[in-house]
Design a protein around this motif. Structure first.
Motif, PDB file in Angstrom:
ATOM      1  N   GLY A  62       9.099  29.444  -4.738  1.00  0.00           N
ATOM      2  CA  GLY A  62       8.941  28.431  -5.780  1.00  0.00           C
ATOM      3  C   GLY A  62       8.163  27.210  -5.367  1.00  0.00           C
ATOM      4  O   GLY A  62       8.001  26.291  -6.165  1.00  0.00           O
ATOM      5  N   GLY A  63       7.671  27.169  -4.122  1.00  0.00           N
ATOM      6  CA  GLY A  63       6.866  26.024  -3.711  1.00  0.00           C
ATOM      7  C   GLY A  63       6.415  26.171  -2.271  1.00  0.00           C
ATOM      8  O   GLY A  63       7.011  26.933  -1.491  1.00  0.00           O
TER       9      GLY A  63
ATOM     10  N   PRO B 269      -7.636  32.598  -1.977  1.00  0.00           N
ATOM     11  CA  PRO B 269      -6.616  33.121  -2.899  1.00  0.00           C
ATOM     12  C   PRO B 269      -5.700  32.019  -3.406  1.00  0.00           C
ATOM     13  O   PRO B 269      -5.396  31.066  -2.679  1.00  0.00           O
ATOM     14  N   GLU B 270      -5.267  32.145  -4.661  1.00  0.00           N
ATOM     15  CA  GLU B 270      -4.441  31.085  -5.249  1.00  0.00           C
ATOM     16  C   GLU B 270      -3.171  30.843  -4.438  1.00  0.00           C
ATOM     17  O   GLU B 270      -2.677  29.722  -4.358  1.00  0.00           O
ATOM     18  N   SER B 271      -2.657  31.884  -3.798  1.00  0.00           N
ATOM     19  CA  SER B 271      -1.420  31.743  -3.022  1.00  0.00           C
ATOM     20  C   SER B 271      -1.591  30.826  -1.807  1.00  0.00           C
ATOM     21  O   SER B 271      -0.604  30.423  -1.196  1.00  0.00           O
ATOM     22  N   SER B 272      -2.823  30.498  -1.438  1.00  0.00           N
ATOM     23  CA  SER B 272      -3.043  29.606  -0.296  1.00  0.00           C
ATOM     24  C   SER B 272      -2.924  28.134  -0.658  1.00  0.00           C
ATOM     25  O   SER B 272      -2.899  27.282   0.225  1.00  0.00           O
ATOM     26  N   PHE B 273      -2.893  27.837  -1.947  1.00  0.00           N
ATOM     27  CA  PHE B 273      -2.888  26.439  -2.362  1.00  0.00           C
ATOM     28  C   PHE B 273      -1.460  25.894  -2.479  1.00  0.00           C
ATOM     29  O   PHE B 273      -0.523  26.650  -2.733  1.00  0.00           O
ATOM     30  N   TYR B 274      -1.350  24.574  -2.313  1.00  0.00           N
ATOM     31  CA  TYR B 274      -0.050  23.914  -2.519  1.00  0.00           C
ATOM     32  C   TYR B 274       0.429  24.202  -3.938  1.00  0.00           C
ATOM     33  O   TYR B 274      -0.358  24.167  -4.881  1.00  0.00           O
ATOM     34  N   TYR B 275       1.708  24.459  -4.083  1.00  0.00           N
ATOM     35  CA  TYR B 275       2.260  24.604  -5.417  1.00  0.00           C
ATOM     36  C   TYR B 275       3.708  24.159  -5.419  1.00  0.00           C
ATOM     37  O   TYR B 275       4.325  24.003  -4.365  1.00  0.00           O
TER      38      TYR B 275
ATOM     39  N   SER C  27       0.861  -1.184   0.000  1.00  0.00           N
ATOM     40  CA  SER C  27       0.000   0.000   0.000  1.00  0.00           C
ATOM     41  C   SER C  27       0.897   1.234   0.000  1.00  0.00           C
ATOM     42  O   SER C  27       1.838   1.325   0.806  1.00  0.00           O
ATOM     43  N   PHE C  28       0.656   2.123  -0.952  1.00  0.00           N
ATOM     44  CA  PHE C  28       1.523   3.301  -1.071  1.00  0.00           C
ATOM     45  C   PHE C  28       1.130   4.298   0.007  1.00  0.00           C
ATOM     46  O   PHE C  28      -0.028   4.719   0.095  1.00  0.00           O
ATOM     47  N   ARG C  29       2.099   4.656   0.823  1.00  0.00           N
ATOM     48  CA  ARG C  29       1.839   5.578   1.916  1.00  0.00           C
ATOM     49  C   ARG C  29       1.365   6.939   1.377  1.00  0.00           C
ATOM     50  O   ARG C  29       1.804   7.365   0.314  1.00  0.00           O
ATOM     51  N   ALA C  30       0.491   7.595   2.105  1.00  0.00           N
ATOM     52  CA  ALA C  30       0.061   8.943   1.719  1.00  0.00           C
ATOM     53  C   ALA C  30       0.602   9.933   2.742  1.00  0.00           C
ATOM     54  O   ALA C  30       0.791   9.591   3.909  1.00  0.00           O
ATOM     55  N   ASN C  31       0.855  11.148   2.295  1.00  0.00           N
ATOM     56  CA  ASN C  31       1.431  12.156   3.192  1.00  0.00           C
ATOM     57  C   ASN C  31       0.959  13.544   2.769  1.00  0.00           C
ATOM     58  O   ASN C  31       0.621  13.765   1.613  1.00  0.00           O
ATOM     59  N   GLY C  32       0.983  14.472   3.720  1.00  0.00           N
ATOM     60  CA  GLY C  32       0.491  15.820   3.426  1.00  0.00           C
ATOM     61  C   GLY C  32      -1.025  15.756   3.295  1.00  0.00           C
ATOM     62  O   GLY C  32      -1.696  15.018   4.006  1.00  0.00           O
ATOM     63  N   THR C  33      -1.542  16.517   2.330  1.00  0.00           N
ATOM     64  CA  THR C  33      -2.992  16.507   2.134  1.00  0.00           C
ATOM     65  C   THR C  33      -3.438  15.130   1.649  1.00  0.00           C
ATOM     66  O   THR C  33      -2.816  14.547   0.759  1.00  0.00           O
ATOM     67  N   THR C  34      -4.503  14.606   2.245  1.00  0.00           N
ATOM     68  CA  THR C  34      -5.043  13.327   1.763  1.00  0.00           C
ATOM     69  C   THR C  34      -6.487  13.485   1.271  1.00  0.00           C
ATOM     70  O   THR C  34      -7.034  12.554   0.675  1.00  0.00           O
ATOM     71  N   MET C  35      -7.058  14.665   1.481  1.00  0.00           N
ATOM     72  CA  MET C  35      -8.381  15.003   0.921  1.00  0.00           C
ATOM     73  C   MET C  35      -8.493  16.525   0.902  1.00  0.00           C
ATOM     74  O   MET C  35      -8.659  17.147   1.945  1.00  0.00           O
TER      75      MET C  35
ATOM     76  N   CYS D 164      -1.982  23.391  -7.344  1.00  0.00           N
ATOM     77  CA  CYS D 164      -2.727  22.236  -6.837  1.00  0.00           C
ATOM     78  C   CYS D 164      -4.075  22.660  -6.268  1.00  0.00           C
ATOM     79  O   CYS D 164      -4.317  23.842  -6.052  1.00  0.00           O
ATOM     80  N   ALA D 165      -4.908  21.669  -6.000  1.00  0.00           N
ATOM     81  CA  ALA D 165      -6.292  21.951  -5.589  1.00  0.00           C
ATOM     82  C   ALA D 165      -6.475  21.948  -4.075  1.00  0.00           C
ATOM     83  O   ALA D 165      -7.597  22.123  -3.609  1.00  0.00           O
ATOM     84  N   ASP D 166      -5.416  21.768  -3.308  1.00  0.00           N
ATOM     85  CA  ASP D 166      -5.576  21.715  -1.839  1.00  0.00           C
ATOM     86  C   ASP D 166      -5.067  22.986  -1.170  1.00  0.00           C
ATOM     87  O   ASP D 166      -3.884  23.300  -1.244  1.00  0.00           O
ATOM     88  N   PRO D 167      -5.975  23.707  -0.499  1.00  0.00           N
ATOM     89  CA  PRO D 167      -5.544  24.902   0.234  1.00  0.00           C
ATOM     90  C   PRO D 167      -4.750  24.506   1.477  1.00  0.00           C
ATOM     91  O   PRO D 167      -5.110  23.555   2.172  1.00  0.00           O
ATOM     92  N   MET D 168      -3.651  25.199   1.732  1.00  0.00           N
ATOM     93  CA  MET D 168      -2.802  24.869   2.878  1.00  0.00           C
ATOM     94  C   MET D 168      -3.101  25.763   4.073  1.00  0.00           C
ATOM     95  O   MET D 168      -2.666  25.489   5.179  1.00  0.00           O
TER      96      MET D 168
END
Ligand SMILES: Nc1nc2c(c(=O)[nH]1)N[C@H]1C(S)=C(S)[C@@H](COP(=O)(O)O)O[C@H]1N2
Ligand SMILES: [Mo]
Length: 263
Positions: free
Chosen positions: A249-250, A179-185, A73-81, A166-170
């Motif tokens: 840059g990220g 705002p777009e700057s709130s999302f993972y990139y 099973s591939f581990r998940a990390n960070g945002t998962t939903m 990305c589609a997940d706000p941090m």
């Protein structure tokens, strides 16, 4: 890779690059005799980048593994939903209306459905994901080589970097108008972005990407650390300079990680 101190990074890198470097150099001995490899004044970030680019070769492949090596099973990390209504509506609908936009410094802007992405010749690769938190996981990824997608968009001559939105706000926000700057990139330079193992992956272990691992589309840039592997990609933006991307840059780069996340 759990430690980014110069010595450890270098040791990890030299071990990891051995396979790729061997083809180019005929072994690692020659590599270690290069005087600048001993030069501890060079930062680890510069060193790994220079080793990868000049000695391992800018197109050297990351190691690939056998089916038997794939983690059960591939581990998940960070945002998962991702915590937006918009993403969750897409997930509920099987992502049939999901689009990956290609924008910025291109002659031809693209808006790609998953069916469009599947029309590109696909690549499948079994690789090891290395998170800086100190764990690794081997999985089989299938997707469209990013190089082909970028070629279809015809980047302008002054496009030097590729950002992934990305589609997940941090930030702890919900509702519309985040705002777009709130999302993972994340971002890559064109050498990494056009590397043969850099994919817009839509399958993990032969099945559609699970939500926890970035459904419906994520980046795989196999010579780079885990945080560069942007999940939930919804826009790819070609830019000339770093300042155009925002911050360092990220998302993790803004918290202090190196922009160059070479393994
Ligand atoms: N959009 C997005 N991409 C992301 C993250 C995230 O939180 N959000 N986490 C990163 C980190 S630190 C790692 S290790 C990997 C984890 O990928 P996985 O969940 O498939 O293991 O995704 C990377 N890409
Ligand atoms: Mo990570």
């Amino acid at each position: 890779m759990s430690d980014t101190s110069p010595k450890t990074s270098r040791r990890h890198f030299l071990r990891g690059a051995g396979i790729g470097a061997a083809f180019v150099l005929g072994g690692c001995k020659e590599l270690s005799q290069r005087p600048w490899v001993q030069d501890t004044l060079i930062s680890a970030e510069q060193l790994t980048k220079r080793v990868q680019r000049l000695f391992a070769g800018s197109q050297a492949l990351a190691p690939e593994f056998a089916k038997a090596d794939i983690a059960s099973s591939f581990r998940a990390n960070g945002t998962t939903m991702p915590a937006t209504n918009d993403y969750q509506a897409h997930a509920a609908g099987g992502f049939k209306d999901w689009r990956v936009e290609v924008t910025g410094l291109v002659d031809r802007k693209l808006s790609l459905s998953l069916a469009d992405l599947r029309k590109f010749p696909s690549r499948t690769q079994i690789t090891r994901h290395d998170c800086v938190e100190g764990w690794s996981c081997i999985g089989e990824w299938t997707g469209a080589p990013l190089k082909l997608v970028l070629a279809a968009a015809r980047p302008k001559a002054n496009a030097h970097y590729v950002a992934f939105r990305c589609a997940d706000p941090m930030d702890d926000l919900d509702g519309d108008g985040i705002p777009e700057s709130s999302f993972y990139y994340e971002s890559l330079d064109l050498v990494e972005a056009t590397h043969p193992q850099t994919l817009l992956a839509y399958q993990l272990n032969g099945a559609p990407l699970p939500v926890a691992n970035g459904a419906p589309v994520r980046l795989r840039a196999e010579r780079q650390l885990g945080y560069k592997q942007a999940k939930y990609v919804r826009r790819i933006e070609l830019v000339e300079r770093f300042e155009d991307i925002g911050g360092k840059g990220g998302y993790w780069e803004n918290q202090g990680y190196n922009w160059w996340g070479g393994i």
